[in-house]
Write a protein that holds these residues in place. Structure first.
Motif, short mmCIF file in Angstrom:
data_model
loop_
_atom_site.label_atom_id
_atom_site.label_comp_id
_atom_site.label_asym_id
_atom_site.label_seq_id
_atom_site.Cartn_x
_atom_site.Cartn_y
_atom_site.Cartn_z
N GLY A 1 3.89 -21.73 13.61
CA GLY A 1 3.97 -20.57 14.48
C GLY A 1 4.42 -19.33 13.72
N ALA A 2 5.41 -19.50 12.85
CA ALA A 2 5.88 -18.39 12.02
C ALA A 2 4.81 -17.95 11.03
CB ALA A 2 7.16 -18.78 11.29
N VAL A 3 4.05 -18.90 10.50
CA VAL A 3 2.96 -18.57 9.59
C VAL A 3 1.88 -17.79 10.35
CG1 VAL A 3 1.09 -19.55 8.17
CG2 VAL A 3 3.41 -20.48 8.00
N ALA A 4 1.58 -18.19 11.57
CA ALA A 4 0.60 -17.45 12.38
C ALA A 4 1.06 -16.02 12.61
CB ALA A 4 0.38 -18.17 13.72
N ASP A 5 2.33 -15.85 12.95
CA ASP A 5 2.87 -14.50 13.14
C ASP A 5 2.73 -13.67 11.86
OD1 ASP A 5 3.63 -14.98 15.78
OD2 ASP A 5 5.69 -15.54 15.23
N GLU A 6 2.98 -14.29 10.73
CA GLU A 6 2.92 -13.57 9.46
C GLU A 6 1.48 -13.22 9.07
OE1 GLU A 6 4.82 -11.54 6.42
OE2 GLU A 6 5.65 -12.45 8.23
N ILE A 7 0.55 -14.10 9.37
CA ILE A 7 -0.87 -13.79 9.11
C ILE A 7 -1.26 -12.52 9.86
CG2 ILE A 7 -3.24 -14.53 9.60
CD1 ILE A 7 -2.32 -17.39 8.85
N ILE A 8 -0.87 -12.45 11.12
CA ILE A 8 -1.18 -11.27 11.93
C ILE A 8 -0.44 -10.05 11.39
CG2 ILE A 8 -0.91 -10.23 14.22
CD1 ILE A 8 -3.19 -12.32 14.01
N ALA A 9 0.83 -10.21 11.05
CA ALA A 9 1.64 -9.08 10.56
C ALA A 9 1.10 -8.53 9.24
CB ALA A 9 3.10 -9.51 10.39
N ARG A 10 0.57 -9.40 8.39
CA ARG A 10 0.07 -8.95 7.09
C ARG A 10 -1.36 -8.42 7.15
NH1 ARG A 10 2.31 -13.20 2.52
NH2 ARG A 10 4.50 -13.01 3.10
N GLY A 11 -2.00 -8.60 8.29
CA GLY A 11 -3.38 -8.15 8.44
C GLY A 11 -3.49 -6.64 8.46
N PRO A 12 -4.71 -6.14 8.34
CA PRO A 12 -4.90 -4.69 8.35
C PRO A 12 -4.50 -4.08 9.69
CG PRO A 12 -7.01 -5.84 8.47
CD PRO A 12 -5.95 -6.88 8.28
N ARG A 13 -4.00 -2.87 9.63
CA ARG A 13 -3.63 -2.10 10.82
C ARG A 13 -4.16 -0.69 10.61
NH1 ARG A 13 -1.23 -4.42 15.34
NH2 ARG A 13 -0.94 -2.24 15.85
N ARG A 14 -5.44 -0.53 10.85
CA ARG A 14 -6.00 0.82 10.71
C ARG A 14 -5.39 1.72 11.77
NH1 ARG A 14 -12.10 -0.72 11.05
NH2 ARG A 14 -11.18 -2.37 12.29
N ILE A 15 -5.29 2.98 11.45
CA ILE A 15 -4.77 3.97 12.40
C ILE A 15 -5.73 4.01 13.58
CG2 ILE A 15 -4.18 6.40 12.74
CD1 ILE A 15 -2.38 5.41 10.64
N SER A 16 -5.18 3.92 14.77
CA SER A 16 -6.02 3.96 15.97
C SER A 16 -6.76 5.28 16.04
CB SER A 16 -5.17 3.80 17.23
OG SER A 16 -4.69 2.50 17.31
N PRO A 17 -8.07 5.20 16.25
CA PRO A 17 -8.83 6.44 16.32
C PRO A 17 -8.51 7.19 17.61
CG PRO A 17 -10.22 4.60 16.96
CD PRO A 17 -8.89 4.03 16.52
N PRO A 18 -8.52 8.51 17.52
CA PRO A 18 -8.38 9.23 18.78
C PRO A 18 -9.65 8.94 19.59
CG PRO A 18 -8.90 10.74 17.00
CD PRO A 18 -8.73 9.39 16.39
#
Length: 191
Positions: free
Chosen positions: A61-78
């Motif tokens: 579960g912690a590994v799953a959280d970290e996979i998501i946390a380390r994933g890309p986070r593009r700036i939300s487009p307006p």
């Protein structure tokens, strides 16, 4: 106690265990991600890992959280919620496909309520902001995530089969964007 030959000088932390699990996942995939393999890599007995995680599922579960946390986070487009939802779905897909069996791991931990919940919460919030009711938004967010994780799992399964020498004939190009658009169009119809 460190294993013979280990040069481990720092105390074992939860973050070290998760980092090591991610490195093993990246190298060999989910079937070989065992507590024994993690302990060996860290130079500790398996039992030392249980000081940080109650069981393997808690670690996953912690590994799953970290996979998501380390994933890309593009700036939300307006713009509208649909563009933001498309972008977030693409980022989630990129996060889980960055690791062999990443989709399987994150999807399973999320389904069991043991990790990987952040994308669900984010999509629910986005869909409520778009105008869905708080009763309907979770179903719409789950539907989007079922598509994202299912599509990523399908891709990773075929990639694994190809690496193993198993062939299924010609594979069609990915249809991820079209699938996300179909789900989003269905959600838009609820507004």
């Amino acid at each position: 106690m460190p294993a013979p030959g280990s040069s481990r000088a720092q105390p074992l932390t939860r973050a070290h265990v998760v980092d090591t699990a991610l490195a093993i996942l990246a190298g060999v995939g989910l079937p070989d991600l065992t507590m024994r393999a993690i302990g060996t890599e860290l130079g500790v007995q398996q039992s030392a890992l249980y000081h940080h995680f109650a069981n393997k599922q808690a670690l996953l579960g912690a590994v799953a959280d970290e996979i998501i946390a380390r994933g890309p986070r593009r700036i939300s487009p307006p713009g509208d919620w649909q563009d933001r939802a498309r972008q977030r779905c693409g980022d989630i897909r990129d996060a889980v496909t960055a690791y062999p069996d990443g989709a399987d791991l994150v999807m399973s931990m999320w389904a069991f309520g043991m990790g990987g919940n952040a994308p669900f919460v984010e999509l629910c919030d986005l869909l409520v902001e778009a105008g869905l009711t708080v009763e309907v938004a979770p179903t719409a967010a789950r539907t989007l995530l079922h598509f994202v994780y299912g599509h990523a799992y399908d891709e990773q399964s075929h990639d694994h089969a190809a690496r193993s020498g198993i062939t299924f004939g010609q594979r069609a190009p990915t249809d991820f964007d079209t699938g996300v658009d179909i789900v989003i169009a269905g959600i838009k119809g609820l507004l």
